[in-house]
Design a protein around this motif. Structure first.
Motif, PDB file in Angstrom:
ATOM      1  N   UNK A 170      77.355  97.013  15.831  1.00 35.94           N
ATOM      2  CA  UNK A 170      76.859  98.205  15.143  1.00 35.94           C
ATOM      3  C   UNK A 170      75.665  97.870  14.259  1.00 35.94           C
ATOM      4  N   UNK A 171      75.799  96.793  13.476  1.00 34.77           N
ATOM      5  CA  UNK A 171      74.689  96.371  12.609  1.00 34.77           C
ATOM      6  C   UNK A 171      73.468  96.003  13.444  1.00 34.77           C
ATOM      7  N   UNK A 172      73.704  95.270  14.526  1.00 42.34           N
ATOM      8  CA  UNK A 172      72.602  94.873  15.399  1.00 42.34           C
ATOM      9  C   UNK A 172      71.915  96.064  16.039  1.00 42.34           C
ATOM     10  N   UNK A 173      72.682  97.035  16.512  1.00 38.33           N
ATOM     11  CA  UNK A 173      72.083  98.213  17.139  1.00 38.33           C
ATOM     12  C   UNK A 173      71.250  99.022  16.145  1.00 38.33           C
ATOM     13  N   UNK A 174      71.757  99.143  14.918  1.00 36.94           N
ATOM     14  CA  UNK A 174      70.954  99.844  13.899  1.00 36.94           C
ATOM     15  C   UNK A 174      69.637  99.104  13.657  1.00 36.94           C
ATOM     16  N   UNK A 175      69.705  97.788  13.584  1.00 38.44           N
ATOM     17  CA  UNK A 175      68.497  96.995  13.394  1.00 38.44           C
ATOM     18  C   UNK A 175      67.544  97.117  14.570  1.00 38.44           C
ATOM     19  N   UNK A 176      68.079  97.115  15.776  1.00 34.48           N
ATOM     20  CA  UNK A 176      67.240  97.243  16.977  1.00 34.48           C
ATOM     21  C   UNK A 176      66.591  98.620  17.027  1.00 34.48           C
TER      22      UNK A 176
ATOM     23  N   UNK B 264      59.540 101.005  14.899  1.00 32.98           N
ATOM     24  CA  UNK B 264      58.315 100.384  14.370  1.00 32.98           C
ATOM     25  C   UNK B 264      57.436  99.867  15.506  1.00 32.98           C
ATOM     26  N   UNK B 265      58.041  99.225  16.485  1.00 32.26           N
ATOM     27  CA  UNK B 265      57.301  98.671  17.619  1.00 32.26           C
ATOM     28  C   UNK B 265      56.616  99.778  18.416  1.00 32.26           C
TER      29      UNK B 265
END
Length: 187
Positions: A155-161, A167-168
């Protein structure tokens, strides 16, 4: 529901598969400028896994938590099937819900079929030694911690991605705009 590994893909794709398959192809339009990606070679059929590989794979599914990630799949499919009649028969919604609820226990026994499908997938990809090594890991303290915290990490990783992707995307839009400007186009 915990969605992990193979479970995530299966749960995401299950409604489309049950709806007839073509929905999968329609989910995302083809990108006009698709970057070339390596495609897997047309591989030969893998040898059938041994009975012991299948046994170890079932144990692995229990140890790594993936077996329980499908706990709501059968009730969800039953609800979806009953719900498919609601639009044509809105007055029957209460009865349809009751029917779905009464059918659920009868079909819960089929949960083993899901585990068998996943076990065959693991057993086809990993040798007995590798399955034993995986079991050793998942039964260790760090393996149990991994299973316990995996969903939070995902979950944390998906939010970060998602934030990175946004941004990308803005960066790429700016770069494309700049490059087109060099060619005499204002977009």
């Amino acid at each position: 529901m915990r969605l992990i590994g193979a479970g995530l893909a299966a749960v995401i794709l299950a409604p489309a598969i049950l709806a007839g398959g073509p929905a999968i192809a329609q989910q995302q339009p083809a990108a006009p400028f698709q970057l070339a990606q390596a495609t897997p070679a047309a591989g030969a059929k893998a040898p059938e896994p041994s009975a012991n590989q299948l046994k170890l794979a079932r144990e692995l599914l229990s140890a790594n938590g993936e077996a329980s990630s499908f706990d709501s799949l059968i009730p969800g499919i039953i609800d979806q099937a009953a719900g498919s009649f609601v639009q044509a028969n809105p007055d029957l919604i209460r009865d349809l819900r009751e029917v779905a609820k009464s059918l659920a226990p009868e079909y819960e026994a089929r949960r083993a079929e899901i585990t068998d499908i996943l076990a065959r997938a693991y057993a086809s990809q990993f040798s007995e030694t590798e399955l034993n090594d995986l079991l050793t890991f998942y039964r260790s303290a760090v393996g149990r911690k991994f299973v316990e915290r995996r969903q939070q990490v995902l979950d944390d990783g998906l939010r970060g991605i998602q934030a990175w992707s946004s941004r990308f995307s803005r960066e790429m839009e700016g770069r494309v705009r700049d490059e087109m400007k060099k060619r005499g186009f204002t977009i």
